[in-house]
Design a protein around this motif. Structure first.
Motif, mmCIF file in Angstrom:
data_model
loop_
_atom_site.group_PDB
_atom_site.id
_atom_site.type_symbol
_atom_site.label_atom_id
_atom_site.label_comp_id
_atom_site.label_asym_id
_atom_site.label_seq_id
_atom_site.Cartn_x
_atom_site.Cartn_y
_atom_site.Cartn_z
ATOM 1 N N ASN A 48 0.487 -1.358 0.217
ATOM 2 C CA ASN A 48 0.200 -0.057 -0.166
ATOM 3 C C ASN A 48 0.788 1.111 -0.271
ATOM 4 O O ASN A 48 0.515 1.948 0.312
ATOM 5 C CB ASN A 48 -0.711 0.079 1.356
ATOM 6 N N SER A 60 -1.675 -2.084 -4.577
ATOM 7 C CA SER A 60 -2.450 -2.309 -3.700
ATOM 8 C C SER A 60 -2.996 -2.916 -2.738
ATOM 9 O O SER A 60 -4.103 -3.683 -4.020
ATOM 10 C CB SER A 60 -2.946 -0.464 -3.128
ATOM 11 N N PRO A 64 -8.456 -3.532 1.681
ATOM 12 C CA PRO A 64 -7.504 -3.336 2.798
ATOM 13 C C PRO A 64 -7.934 -3.584 3.856
ATOM 14 O O PRO A 64 -9.074 -3.879 4.220
ATOM 15 C CB PRO A 64 -7.139 -1.709 2.549
#
Length: 185
Positions: A48, A60, A64
């Motif tokens: 990231n 990325s 997340p």
């Protein structure tokens, strides 16, 4: 042919600085891992933050917040080939021969994961092969808040490589993952 993904998304808290960029024996730790994946049909980094200068794409996390599972998800999503060699950035003793050995098992495996046990009897899910068929399970776990990599293995099944077999071929040092600088020989 397989894809090679280096997971470099950790915060390196115990290491004290970005371990991926830490110079070890003349090159950054992440370069050692990328070099071990030199036989892959493609190589990339999952992180990231940017990692320019390594000559590979950096992706990325698409989902997340799930630690290494987020990295695995992004690796499986972006990989061009069905099998993906997934490695943590802090494993400087991985070698191309290790990945060739695991890939041979992957091609013969009825399961979508090929993973080795370390000498302490623990699975090493960040030096393993995953088939893109794992993607729905990984996504489901992230959405449900279950971030355990080993759960992917438990649910989908795996070809397990005994530690003794790995050690016999590659030595115990292959399992060294450097969480602290003083762990590097």
């Amino acid at each position: 042919m397989y894809s090679g993904a280096v997971i470099a998304g950790g915060l390196s808290r115990r290491f004290g600085e970005d371990k991926a960029l830490y110079p070890y024996r003349g090159k950054p730790l992440i370069q050692w891992v990328l070099d071990s994946l030199q036989e892959a049909g493609e190589r990339f980094i999952v992180a990231n933050r940017p990692y320019p200068g390594f000559g590979v794409p950096v992706y990325s996390d698409l989902l997340p917040g799930a630690d290494s599972l987020s990295g695995l998800h992004s690796a499986l999503f972006h990989a061009r080939y069905p099998w993906v060699a997934v490695a943590a950035t802090d494993l400087p003793f991985l070698r191309p021969e290790y990945w060739a050995f695991l890939y041979e098992h992957a091609l013969a495996s009825p399961y979508p994961v090929v993973v080795a046990y370390n000498p302490e009897g623990h699975l090493e899910p960040l030096m393993a092969f995953y088939h893109k068929d794992c993607l729905p399970q990984v996504e489901r776990q992230i959405r449900e808040g279950d971030f355990l990599l080993r759960r992917v293995v438990e649910v989908l099944g795996a070809t397990y490589i005994p530690a003794e077999e790995v050690v016999e071929r590659f030595g115990t040092q292959i399992f060294l993952n450097a969480n602290r600088k003083e762990e590097l020989p």
